[in-house]
Scaffold this active site. Structure first.
Site, PDB file in Angstrom:
ATOM      1  CE  LYS A  40       3.311  -9.307   5.341  1.00 44.23           C
ATOM      2  NZ  LYS A  40       2.195 -10.110   5.080  1.00 44.23           N
ATOM      3  NE  ARG A 136      -1.931 -12.132  -0.756  1.00 41.59           N
ATOM      4  CZ  ARG A 136      -1.682 -11.484   0.437  1.00 41.59           C
ATOM      5  NH1 ARG A 136      -1.702 -10.234   0.497  1.00 41.59           N
ATOM      6  NH2 ARG A 136      -1.412 -12.352   1.626  1.00 41.59           N
ATOM      7  CE1 TYR A 263       9.368  24.062  -3.868  1.00 41.65           C
ATOM      8  CE2 TYR A 263       9.309  22.084  -2.136  1.00 41.65           C
ATOM      9  CZ  TYR A 263       9.820  23.143  -3.032  1.00 41.65           C
ATOM     10  OH  TYR A 263      11.258  22.607  -3.109  1.00 41.65           O
ATOM     11  CG  MET A 310      12.394  14.722  -1.265  1.00 44.37           C
ATOM     12  SD  MET A 310      13.657  14.647  -2.702  1.00 44.37           S
ATOM     13  CE  MET A 310      12.684  15.013  -4.187  1.00 44.37           C
TER      14      MET A 310
HETATM   15  C1  LIG Z   1       1.521 -10.534   6.147  1.00 43.64           C
HETATM   16  C2  LIG Z   1       0.923 -11.634   6.139  1.00 43.64           C
HETATM   17  C3  LIG Z   1       0.585 -12.070   7.737  1.00 43.64           C
HETATM   18  C4  LIG Z   1       0.783 -11.113   8.872  1.00 43.64           C
HETATM   19  O1  LIG Z   1      -0.312 -10.269   8.876  1.00 43.64           O
HETATM   20  P1  LIG Z   1      -0.788  -9.512  10.195  1.00 43.64           P
HETATM   21  O2  LIG Z   1      -2.167  -9.022   9.980  1.00 43.64           O
HETATM   22  O3  LIG Z   1       0.340  -8.477  10.165  1.00 43.64           O
HETATM   23  O4  LIG Z   1      -0.839 -10.285  11.476  1.00 43.64           O
HETATM   24  C5  LIG Z   1       0.326 -13.496   7.828  1.00 43.64           C
HETATM   25  N1  LIG Z   1      -0.202 -14.350   6.616  1.00 43.64           N
HETATM   26  C6  LIG Z   1       0.165 -13.695   5.521  1.00 43.64           C
HETATM   27  C7  LIG Z   1       0.036 -14.801   4.280  1.00 43.64           C
HETATM   28  C8  LIG Z   1       0.482 -12.538   5.142  1.00 43.64           C
HETATM   29  O5  LIG Z   1       0.917 -12.135   3.880  1.00 43.64           O
END
Ligand SMILES: *Cc1c(COP(=O)(O)O)cnc(C)c1O
Length: 368
Positions: A40, A136, A263, A310
């Site tokens: 992700k 969540r 700055y 920046m």
């Molecule tokens: C991001 C995520 C993971 C991976 O987590 P890491 O700590 O990077 O291994 C696993 N399960 C869910 C549901 C996540 O959101």
């Protein structure tokens, strides 16, 4: 943001290190669990397409956070299972279905919206999320999960998995972890039936609560070579950080004593000082909080002086260096090293955030 390939600011990603980290993890966990690579957020800033293509033989599947990330993998010929770890917009389920993407059911309300549409769902595969204490997404009562299973059965949807997520697996105190573990286990015992995959572990849970690893390990941060706890808990085996961030000196000058830099004129020289400028700033994800931290030049630590702007920032050099001299922000230079965790500690955040914030303007270069 547009990538800037004509600039010498690059994130080098070592794909071999990522593969080695997965192999080490497999050895640590044994043959039973499948490894699904979590890619992700553009593979935590490493580049989702390059990483997924490189590791497709090492993993049984992939996890992403939304439909667009999943589609990107399919468009780039990734054929293994892809699981989206959160609920998607119900109206986009058909698109996911067309690309054989596995979905998460976050609630009964969500699946009701999905099945209310007039589409054939018989090829859809889903994993049901259980909220055992993360707060969540996911169902909190087993009755809701059983009602979801009824709905899946009625519409011919495959109930492929059930999973939960731990909130405190990277902490020394285990009380909250144990509570979640007990809740998930009780949940499974009252479930109408168990699917093919039961899973609950990310990197931290697998490292420090190995007995909890079930059918799938959702492997994220450690694949990229970093410790999920930062420096809190020791790793049971060594990992290789995959990403290094480098740039070059674009401007070098000697500044007299009593001059200010940047700055807000927040830094004043107390003696005649060699100052280097580099082409990297907060728009690259190198936040203003990095003022006062250091980079590496010629194997030596050099302070970041004045505000980070920046697109550029200044560093204090120990001597004159030619233009084009390499400046390391994350990675090794000789025996000296700056890790993403060091950067995170300085900023008061976690290594995950440091990696994810490296913006698209920084070109990724891959070592095969
Ligand atoms: C991001 C995520 C993971 C991976 O987590 P890491 O700590 O990077 O291994 C696993 N399960 C869910 C549901 C996540 O959101």
């Amino acid at each position: 943001m547009k990538a800037s390939p004509h600039r010498h600011t690059t994130a080098e990603v070592d794909l071999v290190a990522i593969k080695n980290n997965i192999k080490k993890f497999k050895k640590y966990l044994g043959p039973k669990p499948q490894i699904w690579g979590v890619v992700k957020a553009n593979a935590y800033g490493h580049g989702a397409v390059a990483v997924s293509q490189a590791i497709e033989k090492e993993v049984e599947g992939f996890c992403v956070s939304n439909l667009d990330e999943a589609l990107e993998l399919r468009e780039n010929l990734v054929t293994k299972p892809v699981l989206i770890l959160s609920g998607i917009v119900p109206e986009t389920v058909n698109l996911a279905l067309q690309h054989d993407i596995t979905l998460t059911v976050p609630s009964l309300a969500w699946i009701k919206l999905v099945v209310a549409q007039d589409i054939d769902l018989t090829k859809l595969k889903v994993h049901v999320a259980v909220d055992s204490g993360m707060g969540r997404i996911g169902v909190r009562e087993v009755e809701e999960a059983n009602a979801i299973i009824d709905t899946l059965d009625r519409f011919g949807i495959t109930f492929e998995g059930i999973f939960t997520h731990f909130a405190t697996a990277d902490e020394a105190d285990e009380e909250k972890f144990k509570l979640q573990q007990e809740r998930f286990s009780a949940f499974l015992n009252s479930l109408r039936r168990k699917p093919r995959y039961v899973h609950s572990t990310n990197t931290a849970s697998a490292l420090w609560h190995t007995h909890q690893v079930q059918d799938i390990e959702r492997l994220g941060i450690s694949m990229y070579g970093l410790n999920p706890s930062g420096k809190t808990l020791p790793l049971p085996f060594e990992l290789e950080p995959a990403l290094s961030l480098k740039t070059e000196l674009t401007h070098v000058k000697q500044v007299q004593s009593g001059e200010t830099l940047g700055y807000g004129a927040t830094y004043e020289t107390s003696e005649s000082t060699w100052i280097g400028t580099v082409s990297l700033g907060y728009a690259d994800g190198w936040t203003r909080a990095m003022q006062g931290f250091h980079v590496l030049v010629d194997g030596k630590y050099c302070e970041i002086v004045g505000r980070v702007s920046m697109d550029q920032m200044m560093i204090k050099l120990d001597q004159a260096y030619p233009l084009g001299t390499v400046v390391t922000l994350i990675g090794r230079d000789g025996v000296a090293e700056i890790s993403a965790t060091d950067v995170a500690d300085w900023r008061g955040t976690i290594n995950y955030e440091v990696l994810c914030l490296i913006s698209d303007r920084v070109v990724r270069i891959y070592k095969q």
